[in-house]
Scaffold this active site. Structure first.
Site, PDB file in Angstrom:
ATOM      1  N   GLU A 265       0.851  -1.190   0.000  1.00  0.00           N
ATOM      2  CA  GLU A 265       0.000   0.000   0.000  1.00  0.00           C
ATOM      3  C   GLU A 265       0.886   1.238   0.000  1.00  0.00           C
ATOM      4  OE1 GLU A 265      -2.859   2.293   3.260  1.00  0.00           O
ATOM      5  OE2 GLU A 265      -2.726   0.111   3.323  1.00  0.00           O
TER       6      GLU A 265
ATOM      7  N   GLU B 223      -2.825  12.079   3.163  1.00  0.00           N
ATOM      8  CA  GLU B 223      -3.781  11.698   4.207  1.00  0.00           C
ATOM      9  C   GLU B 223      -3.707  12.678   5.370  1.00  0.00           C
ATOM     10  OE1 GLU B 223      -5.461   7.649   6.206  1.00  0.00           O
ATOM     11  OE2 GLU B 223      -3.334   7.697   5.720  1.00  0.00           O
TER      12      GLU B 223
END
Length: 356
Positions: free
Chosen positions: A136, A141
């Site tokens: 990932e 974020e």
């Protein structure tokens, strides 16, 4: 929290060695009136991180994902007009690219605005279908009212950030293994306050570049005034030689990219509260009141800033190759995907992640 941030910053001993440049050619563009044509909408409530959110389908009457006719840019937003009853959830958006992109890819995302505000948890990231196998990559974020973007990798074992060549000195953690430190991942924070939130919007946004290469994974962030000509000129090819030193870098010397990563789906999402943004200690770092009762079911105008404004996403393959994997079943291991990020943010202490 602040003492930990300073401590991890002191760990950021960076190499002076330059990253080898690679040339890439564009193989896919998501832009303009057809921006949403090749994405899958999750179309379900957030049963993955306990968010107080419903991810709408592509044909939702709420019109939360559309192309703005005045700018020709894609908008993905939280519902900021409806009254939400107690025990109900607020509508928002999560999409995943139909195509996947293999090692040897680079993707560029040009944002004029990113979601922020109390209870808001947005991300722009990528993940293999069978996480944790295949890895990932988190490019962007944040939560609530934080002012710095976080970048991270999450993998199987024997993957660490070693001798990075990067401009950020804020290295939160170096072990990418999802089984270590409750899946904290190997995390780098962008020192620029223009990388997230209100300051990002005030600067007219910026550009995130993610290189997914055998030599390592790198992320660059350029505020609007600093976007290189090689990107702003809309060229169909790009060389990392024109990008300078990345903001964050995970070289293959500490993590063999070929054995830890597989083809990645690209993902946008915005959830609300949930296991991270709504955690009491995390929420209190930058917000007052209670996440759900004061925001999700509160005044809808709380979400006036909870939107992505995207000019384009462009994907490139290493020159002479094609790294596109066409796959209509695009939704990657969704439960695992959110679990990976929740554990990453909560496992080692959620408050410690935040740099205000």
């Amino acid at each position: 929290m602040h003492s930990l941030s300073l401590a991890v910053a002191a760990l950021g001993v960076l190499s002076c060695e330059l990253v080898a440049a690679t040339s890439y050619d564009m193989v896919k563009e998501y832009a303009g009136s057809g921006f949403f044509d090749d994405w899958t909408f999750y179309d379900h409530y957030d049963n993955l991180t306990n968010g107080d959110a419903i991810f709408v389908g592509a044909n939702s009457d709420l019109n939360l994902a559309y192309v703005d006719s005045s700018t020709n840019r894609a908008i993905m937003k939280v519902d900021n007009s409806s009254t939400v009853a107690y025990n109900e959830k607020r509508s928002t958006v999560r999409i995943s690219s139909n195509d996947k992109y293999e090692v040897g890819s680079l993707w560029i995302a040009d944002f004029y605005h990113v979601p922020y505000g109390c209870s808001v948890w947005p991300a722009w990231w990528a993940q293999a279908s069978d996480w944790p196998t295949g890895g990932e990559i988190d490019t962007f974020e944040g939560v609530n009212q934080v002012t710095h973007n976080q970048m991270a990798l999450h993998t199987t074992d024997n993957c660490k950030q070693v001798d990075p060549v990067q401009t950020s000195t804020l290295i939160n953690s170096t072990d990418c293994n999802h089984d270590t430190n409750d899946n904290e991942g190997c995390v780098v924070t962008d020192p620029s306050t223009a990388s997230y939130g209100a300051a990002f919007a005030q600067a007219q946004g910026g550009v995130f570049v993610t290189e997914f290469a055998e030599s390592g994974i790198s992320v660059w962030f350029f505020s609007r005034s600093d976007v290189p000509d090689s990107i702003s000129g809309n060229s169909s090819s790009i060389s990392t030689d024109n990008l300078g030193t990345p903001t964050a870098n995970w070289p293959t010397g500490g993590c063999d990219i070929d054995s830890h990563f597989e083809a990645q789906n690209l993902i946008f999402d915005i959830t609300l509260c949930g296991d991270f943004a709504g955690a009491t200690s995390t929420f209190a770092e930058t917000c007052t009141g209670t996440c759900y009762t004061d925001y999700v079911i509160g005044d809808a105008s709380n979400y006036d800033n909870a939107y992505f404004d995207v000019d384009f996403v462009r994907v490139f393959s290493k020159s002479g190759t094609n790294t596109v994997v066409s796959d209509n079943s695009s939704t990657p291991s969704l439960a695992a995907s959110w679990k990976s990020r929740v554990a990453a943010l909560l496992g080692a202490g959620a408050a410690a992640w935040l740099i205000l």
